[in-house]
Write a protein that holds these residues in place. Sequence first.
Motif, PDB file in Angstrom:
ATOM      1  N   ARG A   1       0.822  -1.211   0.000  1.00  0.00           N
ATOM      2  CA  ARG A   1       0.000   0.000   0.000  1.00  0.00           C
ATOM      3  C   ARG A   1       0.858   1.263   0.000  1.00  0.00           C
ATOM      4  N   TRP A   2       2.062   1.211   0.567  1.00  0.00           N
ATOM      5  CA  TRP A   2       2.997   2.332   0.457  1.00  0.00           C
ATOM      6  C   TRP A   2       3.376   2.580  -0.999  1.00  0.00           C
ATOM      7  N   PHE A   3       3.504   1.497  -1.756  1.00  0.00           N
ATOM      8  CA  PHE A   3       4.010   1.618  -3.123  1.00  0.00           C
ATOM      9  C   PHE A   3       2.918   1.904  -4.150  1.00  0.00           C
ATOM     10  N   ILE A   4       1.691   1.556  -3.864  1.00  0.00           N
ATOM     11  CA  ILE A   4       0.604   1.716  -4.827  1.00  0.00           C
ATOM     12  C   ILE A   4       0.513   3.133  -5.397  1.00  0.00           C
ATOM     13  N   PRO A   5       0.658   4.216  -4.587  1.00  0.00           N
ATOM     14  CA  PRO A   5       0.555   5.565  -5.157  1.00  0.00           C
ATOM     15  C   PRO A   5       1.583   5.872  -6.251  1.00  0.00           C
ATOM     16  N   ALA A   6       2.684   5.116  -6.288  1.00  0.00           N
ATOM     17  CA  ALA A   6       3.693   5.347  -7.326  1.00  0.00           C
ATOM     18  C   ALA A   6       3.210   4.900  -8.695  1.00  0.00           C
ATOM     19  N   ASP A   7       2.170   4.073  -8.736  1.00  0.00           N
ATOM     20  CA  ASP A   7       1.606   3.588  -9.997  1.00  0.00           C
ATOM     21  C   ASP A   7       2.658   2.883 -10.852  1.00  0.00           C
ATOM     22  N   LYS A   8       3.404   1.999 -10.203  1.00  0.00           N
ATOM     23  CA  LYS A   8       4.444   1.220 -10.871  1.00  0.00           C
ATOM     24  C   LYS A   8       4.254  -0.257 -10.536  1.00  0.00           C
ATOM     25  N   PRO A   9       4.812  -1.165 -11.336  1.00  0.00           N
ATOM     26  CA  PRO A   9       4.523  -2.592 -11.162  1.00  0.00           C
ATOM     27  C   PRO A   9       5.114  -3.211  -9.898  1.00  0.00           C
ATOM     28  N   ILE A  10       4.432  -4.245  -9.415  1.00  0.00           N
ATOM     29  CA  ILE A  10       4.855  -5.023  -8.250  1.00  0.00           C
ATOM     30  C   ILE A  10       4.926  -6.496  -8.656  1.00  0.00           C
ATOM     31  N   HIS A  11       6.027  -7.128  -8.306  1.00  0.00           N
ATOM     32  CA  HIS A  11       6.170  -8.570  -8.527  1.00  0.00           C
ATOM     33  C   HIS A  11       6.594  -9.202  -7.205  1.00  0.00           C
ATOM     34  N   ILE A  12       5.968 -10.310  -6.837  1.00  0.00           N
ATOM     35  CA  ILE A  12       6.225 -10.943  -5.542  1.00  0.00           C
ATOM     36  C   ILE A  12       6.924 -12.278  -5.739  1.00  0.00           C
ATOM     37  N   LEU A  13       8.029 -12.464  -5.016  1.00  0.00           N
ATOM     38  CA  LEU A  13       8.742 -13.736  -4.992  1.00  0.00           C
ATOM     39  C   LEU A  13       8.336 -14.489  -3.731  1.00  0.00           C
ATOM     40  N   LEU A  14       7.707 -15.628  -3.911  1.00  0.00           N
ATOM     41  CA  LEU A  14       7.346 -16.485  -2.779  1.00  0.00           C
ATOM     42  C   LEU A  14       8.499 -17.467  -2.579  1.00  0.00           C
ATOM     43  N   THR A  15       9.381 -17.099  -1.673  1.00  0.00           N
ATOM     44  CA  THR A  15      10.656 -17.792  -1.530  1.00  0.00           C
ATOM     45  C   THR A  15      10.553 -19.034  -0.641  1.00  0.00           C
ATOM     46  N   LYS A  16      11.684 -19.744  -0.589  1.00  0.00           N
ATOM     47  CA  LYS A  16      11.822 -20.961   0.223  1.00  0.00           C
ATOM     48  C   LYS A  16      10.883 -22.064  -0.240  1.00  0.00           C
ATOM     49  N   ALA A  17      10.577 -22.047  -1.559  1.00  0.00           N
ATOM     50  CA  ALA A  17       9.707 -23.082  -2.123  1.00  0.00           C
ATOM     51  C   ALA A  17      10.348 -24.460  -2.040  1.00  0.00           C
ATOM     52  N   ASP A  18      11.675 -24.503  -1.883  1.00  0.00           N
ATOM     53  CA  ASP A  18      12.364 -25.791  -1.766  1.00  0.00           C
ATOM     54  C   ASP A  18      11.985 -26.534  -0.491  1.00  0.00           C
TER      55      ASP A  18
END
Length: 203
Positions: free
Chosen positions: A131-148
């Motif tokens: 929500r902090w980043f949403i006002p920048a109107d730029k893309p977000i990509h999430i890495l769901l780590t430790k999948a191993d």
Amino acid sequence: MSIIHNLKYSHSAHFIDDLPEDTGFEIAFAGRSNAGKSSAINALANHNRLAYVSKHPGRTQLINFFQLHNNENFKIVDLPGYGFAKVNMDMKKHWDIVLPHYLQKRQALVGLIIVMDIRHSLTPLDDQMIRWFIPADKPIHILLTKADKLSRSQTNQELQKFKQKLKDSNFDVPITFQSFSSLKKDGLESVEDIFLKWLPFSG
């Protein structure tokens, strides 16, 4: 070879005035303490200790900039880990001011990658970061780590749960996500595709 294999340390900032000149193109990495952010950056850069990895969460307390050896216009930015209980209140208040300023005002910032432990994803602090980043109107990509640490079927189940969490959160912005393993180097090519999509050059 990843376009960020040739990263080198460039600069660290604690205060807003410490930030380098707002030029070029930056992709920032954020994540809850001990979610695997530093390990993810190191895996992507094919470097064991480019971003400091510690068994003790909360060690990243600066905004750290890394630039390409052959292209100083592109930087990876390692943001301070959030959510570590032992960070004192003054430090928390400091980053509650500095981080939103960087995320919302930084012209060079082209996108944000948020690192979450696939087993403990989208905590209230992750929600706050988005929500902090949403006002920048730029893309977000999430890495769901430790999948191993999960089987393939468990990973797929967590991905479906996460998709529903995003829907229920009503962020009203497009957010992409993927599973990722720093240990097994699983998911590197998908992140590379994100870099190439966000940046105006191909390395």
